[in-house]
Motif scaffolding. Structure first.
Motif, short mmCIF file in Angstrom:
data_model
loop_
_atom_site.label_atom_id
_atom_site.label_comp_id
_atom_site.label_asym_id
_atom_site.label_seq_id
_atom_site.Cartn_x
_atom_site.Cartn_y
_atom_site.Cartn_z
N LEU A 177 2.85 -1.71 4.16
CA LEU A 177 2.87 -0.31 3.74
C LEU A 177 4.25 0.04 3.19
CD1 LEU A 177 1.35 2.52 3.93
CD2 LEU A 177 2.69 2.85 6.00
N CYS A 178 4.24 0.83 2.09
CA CYS A 178 5.49 1.32 1.51
C CYS A 178 6.24 2.13 2.58
CB CYS A 178 5.16 2.20 0.31
SG CYS A 178 6.53 3.17 -0.30
N HIS A 179 7.48 1.75 2.84
CA HIS A 179 8.23 2.41 3.92
C HIS A 179 8.49 3.89 3.61
CE1 HIS A 179 8.83 -1.09 6.35
NE2 HIS A 179 9.24 -1.79 5.29
N ALA A 180 8.76 4.18 2.34
CA ALA A 180 9.02 5.56 1.96
C ALA A 180 7.78 6.42 2.16
CB ALA A 180 9.49 5.64 0.50
N CYS A 181 6.63 5.90 1.74
CA CYS A 181 5.38 6.63 1.94
C CYS A 181 5.09 6.80 3.43
CB CYS A 181 4.21 5.90 1.28
SG CYS A 181 4.12 6.15 -0.49
N GLY A 182 5.37 5.76 4.20
CA GLY A 182 5.13 5.83 5.63
C GLY A 182 5.91 6.96 6.26
N THR A 217 -0.27 9.26 -8.04
CA THR A 217 1.16 9.24 -7.77
C THR A 217 1.37 9.23 -6.26
OG1 THR A 217 1.61 10.48 -9.79
CG2 THR A 217 3.36 10.40 -8.15
N ALA A 218 2.10 8.23 -5.80
CA ALA A 218 2.30 8.09 -4.36
C ALA A 218 3.23 9.17 -3.82
CB ALA A 218 2.88 6.71 -4.07
N LEU A 219 3.20 9.36 -2.52
CA LEU A 219 4.09 10.33 -1.87
C LEU A 219 5.55 10.00 -2.18
CD1 LEU A 219 2.52 10.78 1.69
CD2 LEU A 219 2.12 12.11 -0.39
N CYS A 220 5.86 8.72 -2.34
CA CYS A 220 7.24 8.30 -2.60
C CYS A 220 7.63 8.52 -4.06
CB CYS A 220 7.43 6.84 -2.22
SG CYS A 220 6.48 5.70 -3.25
N GLY A 221 6.66 8.98 -4.89
CA GLY A 221 6.97 9.26 -6.28
C GLY A 221 6.58 8.15 -7.24
N TRP A 270 0.85 -1.20 0.00
CA TRP A 270 0.00 0.00 0.00
C TRP A 270 0.88 1.24 0.00
CZ3 TRP A 270 -5.08 -0.22 -0.83
CH2 TRP A 270 -5.77 -1.40 -0.53
N HIS A 271 0.51 2.20 -0.84
CA HIS A 271 1.19 3.50 -0.85
C HIS A 271 0.20 4.55 -0.35
CE1 HIS A 271 4.74 2.37 -3.33
NE2 HIS A 271 3.91 1.48 -3.85
N MET A 272 0.74 5.70 0.01
CA MET A 272 -0.10 6.84 0.38
C MET A 272 -0.11 7.83 -0.79
SD MET A 272 -1.66 7.35 3.22
CE MET A 272 -1.83 6.53 4.80
ZN LIG Z 1 5.20 4.59 -1.64
#
Ligand SMILES: [Zn+2]
Length: 74
Positions: free
Chosen positions: A61-66, A34-38, A25-27
């Motif tokens: 959860l995507c760690h970068a988005c987290g 487009t996710a917060l992580c790009g 899951w991305h945010m």
């Molecule tokens: Zn992400």
């Protein structure tokens, strides 16, 4: 700013696959794909409320988005 969670699917799977496997899951901002992580996500991908953040429903959860999400939310 409103956020929601958007699914990324396993390699080779698409949201149209009946048994698509969730990768992570991305945010994203609401109504953006487009996710917060790009990461660019499929506009047709499953989304769920950001309320799922921190619950089993929001895993994995995507760690970068987290990390980014934590800094976006007061
Ligand atoms: Zn992400």
């Amino acid at each position: 700013m409103q956020y929601e969670m958007r699914a990324e699917y396993a390699e080779g799977d698409s949201p149209q696959d009946r048994n698509a496997r969730l990768e992570v899951w991305h945010m994203t901002r609401v109504n953006e794909s487009t996710a917060l992580c790009g990461r660019d996500l499929d506009p047709a991908a499953l989304t769920q409320s950001s309320d799922a953040w921190g619950t089993p429903a929001g895993q994995p959860l995507c760690h970068a988005c987290g990390a980014l999400y934590i800094h976006q939310v007061p």
